[in-house]
Design a protein around this motif. Structure first.
Motif, short mmCIF file in Angstrom:
data_model
loop_
_atom_site.label_atom_id
_atom_site.label_comp_id
_atom_site.label_asym_id
_atom_site.label_seq_id
_atom_site.Cartn_x
_atom_site.Cartn_y
_atom_site.Cartn_z
N ARG A 8 5.34 -4.30 2.88
CA ARG A 8 5.61 -3.02 3.33
C ARG A 8 5.29 -2.06 2.04
NH1 ARG A 8 11.53 -4.30 5.82
NH2 ARG A 8 10.66 -4.99 8.10
N PRO A 49 -0.22 0.06 0.31
CA PRO A 49 -0.52 1.00 0.99
C PRO A 49 -1.64 0.68 2.32
CG PRO A 49 -1.88 0.84 -1.05
CD PRO A 49 -0.96 -0.35 -0.88
N LEU A 50 -1.34 1.53 3.16
CA LEU A 50 -2.17 1.34 4.39
C LEU A 50 -3.59 1.78 4.33
CD1 LEU A 50 0.24 2.60 7.14
CD2 LEU A 50 -0.14 0.28 6.49
N LYS A 51 -4.71 1.17 4.66
CA LYS A 51 -6.05 1.33 4.69
C LYS A 51 -6.40 2.12 5.74
CE LYS A 51 -7.25 -2.48 1.76
NZ LYS A 51 -8.07 -3.55 1.54
N GLU A 52 -7.38 2.95 5.51
CA GLU A 52 -7.95 3.81 6.61
C GLU A 52 -9.09 2.80 7.37
OE1 GLU A 52 -7.50 7.13 7.80
OE2 GLU A 52 -5.94 7.16 6.50
N GLY A 53 -9.31 2.87 8.67
CA GLY A 53 -9.98 1.85 9.10
C GLY A 53 -11.55 2.60 9.39
#
Length: 97
Positions: free
Chosen positions: A89, A92-96
């Motif tokens: 959690r 960091p989220l990655k941009e697709g």
């Protein structure tokens, strides 16, 4: 009220036990490996009941210890999974795109 019910129950059980002992006061010969003894039948039955209950409790303890060990193992797995989830959690989220 609850204590009164318990006291009445104990008195009933004691009266039944006393009547059982009175009805089965005849002596029986109990043969041991090292000798024999003349004991009242009620005494022999009560001792046999107590020994059987103790052996039953001891036999069930094996299962209880196994289940406790399994519970500890599963709790460790849950803690590890919870730690991993918390770490995921934080990533960091990655941009697709």
């Amino acid at each position: 009220m609850r204590k009164a019910i318990i006291i009445v129950f104990v008195l009933i059980v004691a009266a039944l036990g006393l009547s059982f002992a009175t009805l089965n006061a005849d002596d029986v010969v109990v043969d041991f490996f090292f000798g024999q003894a003349d004991l009242p039948l009620s005494f022999v039955l009560v001792v046999t009941l107590i020994v059987g209950a103790i052996l039953g409790v001891l036999a069930s303890q094996v299962v209880v210890f196994r289940k406790r060990r399994e519970i500890r193992k599963l709790k460790r797995q849950v803690n590890d999974a919870q730690k991993e989830l918390n770490e995921l959690r934080r990533l960091p989220l990655k941009e697709g795109r």
